[in-house]
Write an enzyme that holds these catalytic residues in place. Structure first.
Site, PDB file in Angstrom:
ATOM      1  CG  HIS A  32      -0.250   0.288   2.521  1.00  0.00           C
ATOM      2  ND1 HIS A  32      -0.018   1.559   2.996  1.00  0.00           N
ATOM      3  CD2 HIS A  32       0.258  -0.546   3.450  1.00  0.00           C
ATOM      4  CE1 HIS A  32       0.598   1.497   4.168  1.00  0.00           C
ATOM      5  NE2 HIS A  32       0.788   0.226   4.466  1.00  0.00           N
ATOM      6  CB  CYS A  33       1.277   4.222  -1.816  1.00  0.00           C
ATOM      7  SG  CYS A  33      -0.191   4.561  -2.792  1.00  0.00           S
ATOM      8  CB  ILE A  34       0.062   8.070   1.125  1.00  0.00           C
ATOM      9  CG1 ILE A  34      -0.209   8.820   2.429  1.00  0.00           C
ATOM     10  CG2 ILE A  34      -0.431   8.828  -0.104  1.00  0.00           C
ATOM     11  CD1 ILE A  34       0.662  10.021   2.637  1.00  0.00           C
ATOM     12  NE  ARG A  72      -3.315   5.747  -5.454  1.00  0.00           N
ATOM     13  CZ  ARG A  72      -3.567   6.605  -6.419  1.00  0.00           C
ATOM     14  NH1 ARG A  72      -3.485   6.219  -7.676  1.00  0.00           N
ATOM     15  NH2 ARG A  72      -3.905   7.844  -6.167  1.00  0.00           N
ATOM     16  CG  PHE A 103       4.338   6.923   1.978  1.00  0.00           C
ATOM     17  CD1 PHE A 103       4.984   6.276   0.952  1.00  0.00           C
ATOM     18  CD2 PHE A 103       3.317   6.261   2.640  1.00  0.00           C
ATOM     19  CE1 PHE A 103       4.619   5.010   0.570  1.00  0.00           C
ATOM     20  CE2 PHE A 103       2.941   5.001   2.268  1.00  0.00           C
ATOM     21  CZ  PHE A 103       3.585   4.360   1.221  1.00  0.00           C
TER      22      PHE A 103
END
EC number: 2.7.1.-
Length: 640
Positions: free
Chosen positions: A25-27, A29, A543
């Site tokens: 996952h990213c910030i 999605r 992130f």
């Protein structure tokens, strides 16, 4: 589990867990790598409550969730029985980042599960040595022996512990990794060289001269000491995991449970003894010869060389080529320069940890630092090296540089050890000349240790990158702090964090941002590689790749700034963060620097959305009509 049903629905509609190669996952999605994207029900996912959008980009199937993506990701992993790889920059299997960074990240990741017990063992060893030094215990007594076994057990059998954690990281069966390590430290094999004459000697008369005590089906096996080693077991488990996966694909299910581990062990254990052992042995022997040659050429250069690379040599097990030379020197001539030249490394490392301890705001790092510092002073460097300095990278490099300077000073003064035994501060007595006493060479030792410590402390404190991503507060801590703070939403004016050209949000390429479902806002095409804080507030999300940051203002606005499109794939390259998650920031404070030409050269658009993720809390959000904007110019106006 709050998101259990959503997780089940997502997994089902991406084609089931058997269709998922990996998910990170990213910030905002979830980023799936699917075996077959045609099996995913994209339209169903788009209409699902809790899913903002679905996109296909850069070889990934992206399911946009929003700010609570970490919680949904955890549910996805738990419900689907998938392997947790964390955020996108933590995912294993990428080919991003330099070889050195990937190696350091791998090593630190393998050591992370044992940091607590590693620090505890180092403390026990250090205090046990202290008790002997001040006369409370003697080395022949049972109390000392039991405490020594307690503190030394983890270090002696470290390959077994690492066999588990390394095999797990490489995707293999952890207990197979442990058995491989057990074979490497098997007492009967380690004791052979001391109990028998060699069958013959390979490469006699050369630097690679190696006695052979045993053979494996006629193949000579060059034995070495694997206890306390690190790299051999990591290399072995790396290949073991690949062999195990290959065998699992071709082995019938009815015999897979025992055939796969059996043949994995039968392949990798002999391979490790036959290949890894000789390579490590020959490399260490060559290192020993090179060191002696360099010392004869110049003690100062030898000191810088040995002092600067000693910790690296220990990591790779190459120091075993120097230890016998040092021991022989003391036995034959009553003195040795080699162990003197590496004396400063534990003090340099301790000073780096001290600087981190004082400066860091990360609770985990601050908790680990005191025992790591104390054990380093006592000469036990593993907790500080693997638990703190190596994961942070810069303090590790600074420790090497400072140790090199200290080694050069010791070489300049011609210091040598005259006794064996003792590490860290307990090695000082070994530097006292038996006839001349506290001579100039001994004074040089004190100067070298002091210079190494001061240099390491100062460089780490000011240039160690302590406030960047490696020491960022855990997301859970920041989330917890956020939940405990009650903020009354108020009107807010937000200035531009960037210099560049404003673009309406709906005109950018990323549909998740363009649709406004993640929040209302505006985008900026930056012309200067600096992102400043548009408000005063708290960093609610930073992130790890430094490409995106979230800030919650003092008046309750939640702002997300995402530099570029899909720039998470750069894995932090060309981005430099200047704040950590949970930090208080002032309006105008520099948050992130980024290299515009290099990012564009890598093929990534730099269009940067600036959105209010809690837009629903406001009656109206007004946007600037200015096309060309500078840092600090009015950008958004929020009306409650």
């Amino acid at each position: 589990m709050k998101y259990e049903q959503l997780a089940k629905d997502i997994i089902e509609n991406v084609g089931g867990k058997e269709n998922v190669n990996s998910v990170v996952h990213c910030i905002t999605r979830l980023r799936f790598k699917l075996k077959d994207e045609e099996k995913a029900n994209t339209e169903v996912l788009k209409e699902m409550d809790g899913v903002v959008a679905v996109m296909k980009s850069a070889g990934q199937y992206q399911v946009v969730i929003g700010n609570h993506v970490p919680d949904v990701y955890k549910a996805i992993v738990e419900v689907g029985g998938l392997e947790s790889k964390g955020s996108a920059d933590e995912a294993d299997g990428g080919d991003k980042g330099s070889l050195l960074n990937r190696f350091i990240d791998m090593i630190s990741g393998i050591f992370t599960p044992i940091l607590g017990v590693l620090a505890a063992s180092g403390m026990i060893k250090g205090f046990n040595a202290l008790f002997v030094a001040i006369g409370w215990l003697n080395e022949e007594g049972g109390t000392y022996q039991i405490l020594n076994a307690t503190g030394d057990a983890l270090f002696y059998f470290l390959p077994i512990i690492l066999g588990y954690s390394a095999m797990k990281k490489f995707g293999g069966t952890p207990f197979v990794g442990m058995v491989i390590a057990m074979a490497l430290v098997y007492p009967a094999l380690e004791g052979i060289p001391g109990a028998a004459e060699p069958l013959y000697t390979l490469f006699a008369g050369t630097v690679f001269e190696s006695p052979v005590y045993i053979e494996f089906f006629g193949i000579p096996v060059i034995l070495m000491t694997y206890s306390m080693s690190v790299i051999p077991i990591i290399v072995a488990t790396f290949f073991a995991a690949k062999i195990e996966k290959a065998l699992a694909k071709i082995t019938p299910n009815v015999v897979k449970m025992f055939f796969v581990p059996m043949f994995t062990l039968l392949i990798i254990v002999p391979l490790t003894f036959i290949v890894i052992g000789p390579i490590a042995t020959w490399a260490s022997q060559l290192l020993g010869q090179v060191t002696v040659w360099v010392y004869d050429l110049s003690p100062i250069i030898a000191g810088a060389f040995l002092g600067g690379f000693w910790m690296v040599f220990v990591m790779f097990g190459l120091h075993w080529g120097l230890i016998p030379i040092a021991f022989n020197n003391v036995a034959v001539s009553g003195e040795d320069p080699i162990l003197a030249l590496i004396f400063v490394h534990s003090f340099a490392l301790a000073a780096a940890v001290l600087a981190i301890w004082i400066k860091t705001k990360n609770e985990t790092t601050k908790t680990l630092s005191p025992p790591a510092f104390i054990s380093s002073i006592f000469g036990v460097t593993e907790p500080a090296l693997y638990g703190i300095a190596l994961p942070l990278k810069r303090p590790f490099v600074i420790s090497l540089i400072s140790s090199a300077v200290g080694g050069a000073i010791i070489g300049l003064f011609g210091t040598k050890i005259h006794l064996l035994g003792g590490l860290g501060i307990f090695q000082f007595p070994a530097m006292i000349h038996p006839e001349e006493g506290l001579n100039t060479a001994f004074i040089g030792t004190i100067i070298a240790a002091a210079v190494g410590m001061v240099l390491s402390f100062v460089l780490t404190y000011f240039f160690g990158g302590i406030n960047q991503k490696a020491t960022a507060a855990p997301a859970a801590e920041a989330a917890s702090a956020k939940e405990e703070t009650v903020i009354t939403i108020q009107n807010e004016d937000i200035v531009s964090p960037l210099t560049g050209e404003t673009i309406a949000l709906e005109k950018i390429e990323d549909t998740a941002f363009a649709s406004g479902t993640l929040g209302k806002g505006i985008a900026v095409e930056p012309t200067e590689g600096k992102l400043i804080s548009p408000v005063s507030g708290t960093v609610s999300a930073m992130f790890p790749t430094n490409h995106a940051i979230g800030i919650t203002t003092e008046n309750g606005a939640e702002i997300l700034m995402h530099i570029g499109m899909d720039t998470v794939q750069l894995d932090g390259k060309h981005f430099t963060g200047h704040v950590e998650q949970g930090a208080k920031v002032d309006k105008g404070q520099l948050l992130i620097e980024f290299d515009i030409p290099e990012i564009k050269k890598a093929g990534f658009p730099l269009t940067t959305p600036i959105i209010i993720t809690n837009s629903g809390d406001y009656k109206d959000i007004a946007f600037t009509e200015t096309k060309q904007i500078k840092i600090g110019d009015p950008l958004l106006s929020l009306e409650k």
